[in-house]
Design a protein around this motif. Structure first.
Motif, short mmCIF file in Angstrom:
data_model
loop_
_atom_site.label_atom_id
_atom_site.label_comp_id
_atom_site.label_asym_id
_atom_site.label_seq_id
_atom_site.Cartn_x
_atom_site.Cartn_y
_atom_site.Cartn_z
N LYS A 1 8.96 -2.19 -8.63
CA LYS A 1 9.06 -1.39 -7.42
C LYS A 1 7.95 -1.79 -6.44
O LYS A 1 7.11 -2.63 -6.74
CB LYS A 1 8.95 0.10 -7.79
N THR A 2 7.95 -1.13 -5.29
CA THR A 2 7.09 -1.53 -4.17
C THR A 2 5.61 -1.63 -4.54
O THR A 2 4.96 -2.63 -4.24
CB THR A 2 7.25 -0.56 -2.99
N ASN A 3 5.07 -0.60 -5.20
CA ASN A 3 3.63 -0.63 -5.49
C ASN A 3 3.27 -1.73 -6.49
O ASN A 3 2.19 -2.31 -6.44
CB ASN A 3 3.16 0.73 -6.02
N GLU A 4 4.21 -2.07 -7.38
CA GLU A 4 3.98 -3.14 -8.35
C GLU A 4 4.07 -4.51 -7.68
O GLU A 4 3.27 -5.41 -7.96
CB GLU A 4 5.01 -3.04 -9.47
N ILE A 5 5.03 -4.66 -6.78
CA ILE A 5 5.19 -5.92 -6.04
C ILE A 5 3.97 -6.16 -5.15
O ILE A 5 3.47 -7.26 -5.04
CB ILE A 5 6.46 -5.90 -5.17
N SER A 6 3.51 -5.09 -4.50
CA SER A 6 2.40 -5.24 -3.55
C SER A 6 1.13 -5.72 -4.27
O SER A 6 0.36 -6.51 -3.71
CB SER A 6 2.13 -3.92 -2.82
N HIS A 7 0.91 -5.25 -5.49
CA HIS A 7 -0.27 -5.72 -6.22
C HIS A 7 -0.20 -7.23 -6.42
O HIS A 7 -1.19 -7.94 -6.19
CB HIS A 7 -0.38 -5.04 -7.58
N ILE A 8 0.95 -7.73 -6.85
CA ILE A 8 1.11 -9.15 -7.14
C ILE A 8 1.00 -9.98 -5.86
O ILE A 8 0.28 -10.98 -5.80
CB ILE A 8 2.44 -9.42 -7.86
N LEU A 9 1.71 -9.57 -4.81
CA LEU A 9 1.69 -10.34 -3.57
C LEU A 9 0.32 -10.30 -2.90
O LEU A 9 -0.15 -11.30 -2.36
CB LEU A 9 2.76 -9.83 -2.61
N ASN B 1 11.04 -2.48 4.52
CA ASN B 1 10.88 -1.09 4.97
C ASN B 1 9.47 -0.55 4.77
O ASN B 1 9.14 0.53 5.24
CB ASN B 1 11.88 -0.18 4.27
N GLN B 2 8.64 -1.31 4.03
CA GLN B 2 7.25 -0.91 3.81
C GLN B 2 6.33 -2.11 4.02
O GLN B 2 5.43 -2.36 3.25
CB GLN B 2 7.09 -0.33 2.40
N ARG B 3 6.61 -2.85 5.09
CA ARG B 3 5.93 -4.13 5.35
C ARG B 3 4.41 -3.97 5.48
O ARG B 3 3.65 -4.90 5.18
CB ARG B 3 6.50 -4.73 6.63
N PHE B 4 3.95 -2.80 5.89
CA PHE B 4 2.51 -2.59 6.08
C PHE B 4 1.72 -2.72 4.78
O PHE B 4 0.50 -2.92 4.79
CB PHE B 4 2.26 -1.20 6.68
N LEU B 5 2.43 -2.66 3.63
CA LEU B 5 1.77 -2.79 2.34
C LEU B 5 1.53 -4.25 1.95
O LEU B 5 0.91 -4.52 0.92
CB LEU B 5 2.60 -2.10 1.25
N PHE B 6 2.04 -5.18 2.77
CA PHE B 6 1.97 -6.60 2.44
C PHE B 6 1.30 -7.38 3.58
O PHE B 6 1.96 -8.13 4.31
CB PHE B 6 3.37 -7.15 2.19
N PRO B 7 0.01 -7.21 3.76
CA PRO B 7 -0.69 -7.81 4.91
C PRO B 7 -0.72 -9.33 4.91
O PRO B 7 -0.87 -9.95 5.97
CB PRO B 7 -2.11 -7.24 4.79
#
Length: 511
Positions: free
Chosen positions: A88-96, A117-123
């Protein structure tokens, strides 16, 4: 050296033979077609801005597109970063964010919902390529590939040049990125091909995720021998048996759970399995009773192997026709292994200790984690964290783990990651997650939860909350609410006591 050269070699010998069959839609790629599309995609990625040494994240289910992408990324000297499609999003964001990947290739539905839809989490993310329906702001995979030239020079990599960055749960709870080189993967892929007795007339099937280190055994190994593969985007016992029967599959690779379900669904009058020769299993220990049932009911040779992400998969394996039930076999050729006590003293046969390894598949280190990399080694030997023994014949047996890692259906689950999610619920005061035995999945996560004063929650409510934050396989199967967690005088939770508690609570099936 470049791992993608194995494709070119197969074109020279087996140009018109089938390299890939997609079970979902029947698409096929000959070796010549696969080479052409790898080159087109490689050129497309170069035109897209990907350069040598850059990390390209891939967020796709098992499919021909994953295989194309893997070899195209390698061919241009970039680094392949697979991400489990269930995250999910929070798990993907950690890796990316940890990898600082600028490029992402993924499935349209999941990319739109969990990334765009949550692009701000992936700077760090700059460009996204999607497979499937058009997503605003993203490039289309096939349109991009079709614009690329079919001629591409293979980048000549050093043996120790990074090829893949594979994230694996570590002792600190958050996934760590293990850096694997072209030399690592090619050397162990050759060992995997040998242990599975693969030849250029064979056809291999797996439903294990391509994001897993199993990729070396299930894709690289058969390709080294010129064998074909069938892609299967999601495991189903009936579908697995049907594909084996319809396509005359010779090799099936899976985790023990998959075989348990296949045994339960098998109908001798419905499926013709005469072509199936080898059933390979890894990821968790296969109970002895199932080994006998698999061999007898399916008429196959079973090959149980043991390995880690950090060693590019295989360390030991049971030789076909010479295995011992309950053992993970003898050490693979070219690999060194020893069992040591807590002081580093080497243990004799039949004495339990931690398994240490030296291997040509040894990872280059954890991504930007020098201290964790240093801690993973003892005088040049990789510390697996697994406890094991070997007998007088040199057969190894895994008896447990030094850490608290939960292995459920072949997936690794670190309790702290689940605990962090539960702790984020406003009604929760404390939580502890342990692994409890399960006859089909080996073990499953169980959560012990202490509520804040005056608060109340049902098991279903907590499980639903976790499902919104975690991949399904990480969600606790059991929840027990207790007044307080057992602790030492220094405040450390006594998880061993929690694991001994009987399971009577609500079950939320994941199957």
């Amino acid at each position: 050296m470049n791992i993608s050269s194995i494709i070119s070699q197969n074109v020279s010998f087996y140009s018109r033979c089938k390299a890939i069959i997609a079970s979902e839609d029947g698409r096929t790629y000959t070796w010549a077609e696969l080479e052409k599309n790898i080159n087109k995609l490689g050129n497309a990625l170069l035109n897209f801005g990907v350069r040598r040494g850059e990390i390209v994240a891939v967020y796709l289910p098992n499919s021909p597109e994953v295989v194309l992408t893997y070899f195209a990324i390698a061919r241009i000297g970039a680094i392949f970063l697979p991400i489990n499609i269930h995250l999910k999003t929070n798990e993907i964001s950690h890796i990316l964010n940890n990898s600082r990947s600028h490029f992402l290739i993924g499935s349209s539905v999941e990319i739109k919902d969990r990334v765009i839809n949550q692009r701000f989490l992936f700077p760090h993310l700059r460009k996204v390529i999607t497979v499937g329906d058009y997503v605003d702001g993203c490039a289309d995979f096939y349109s991009l590939m079709e614009a690329g030239s079919s001629e591409l020079e293979t980048y000549d990599c050093a043996e120790d040049e990074p090829c893949a960055l594979v994230y694996t749960s570590g002792t600190t709870g958050k996934p760590k990125g293990a850096i694997l080189s072209h030399g690592n993967i090619l050397s162990i892929g050759a060992i995997d091909a040998e242990l599975l007795h693969i030849n250029d007339q064979d056809l291999l099937l797996t439903a294990t995720p391509y994001c897993h280190i199993f990729f070396v055994q299930t894709i690289v190994a058969p390709f080294i021998k010129g064998a074909g593969i069938i892609t299967m985007n999601r495991f189903s016992p009936e579908k697995s048996l049907e594909i084996i029967s319809r396509y005359k599959v010779t090799h099936y690779c899976g985790v023990p759970t998959m075989y348990v379900y296949m045994l339960n669904r098998f109908n001798r009058n419905k499926y013709d399995l005469k072509s199936w020769r080898v059933a390979q299993t890894a990821g968790a220990s296969m109970p002895a009773k199932y080994i006998r049932q698999i061999e007898e009911k399916f008429g196959v040779n079973i090959c149980e192997t043991y390995g880690t992400t950090e060693t590019s998969s295989c360390i030991t394996y049971n030789r076909i026709g010479h295995g011992k039930v309950g053992s993970v076999g003898r050490v693979a050729r070219g690999i060194q292994i020893k069992v040591v006590d807590n002081t580093g003293r080497e243990m004799p046969a039949d004495k339990v200790g931690e398994i240490l390894v030296k291997s040509p598949g040894m990872f280059l280190g954890y991504w930007e984690m020098p201290e964790a990399t240093k801690a993973a080694f003892n005088d040049g030997w990789y510390r697996t964290g697994d406890l094991g023994i070997y007998d007088k014949d040199g057969y190894f047996y895994i008896v447990g783990r030094k850490n608290e890692l939960i292995i459920s259906g072949g997936y690794n689950i670190f309790p702290k990651e689940v605990e962090d999610v539960i702790h984020s619920h406003p009604k929760v005061a404390e939580a502890a997650v342990v692994g409890v035995e399960n006859p089909e999945l080996n073990e499953v996560p169980k959560a012990f939860v202490v509520m804040k004063p005056g608060e109340h929650m049902t098991e279903e409510e907590l499980i639903h909350f976790c499902k919104g934050e975690l991949a399904d396989y990480k969600v606790p199967l059991y929840v027990e609410f207790i007044q307080e967690l057992p602790k030492t005088s220094t405040g450390k939770i006594l998880k061993a006591l929690l694991q001994k508690k009987p399971v009577f609570n609500q079950v939320c099936s994941k199957i």
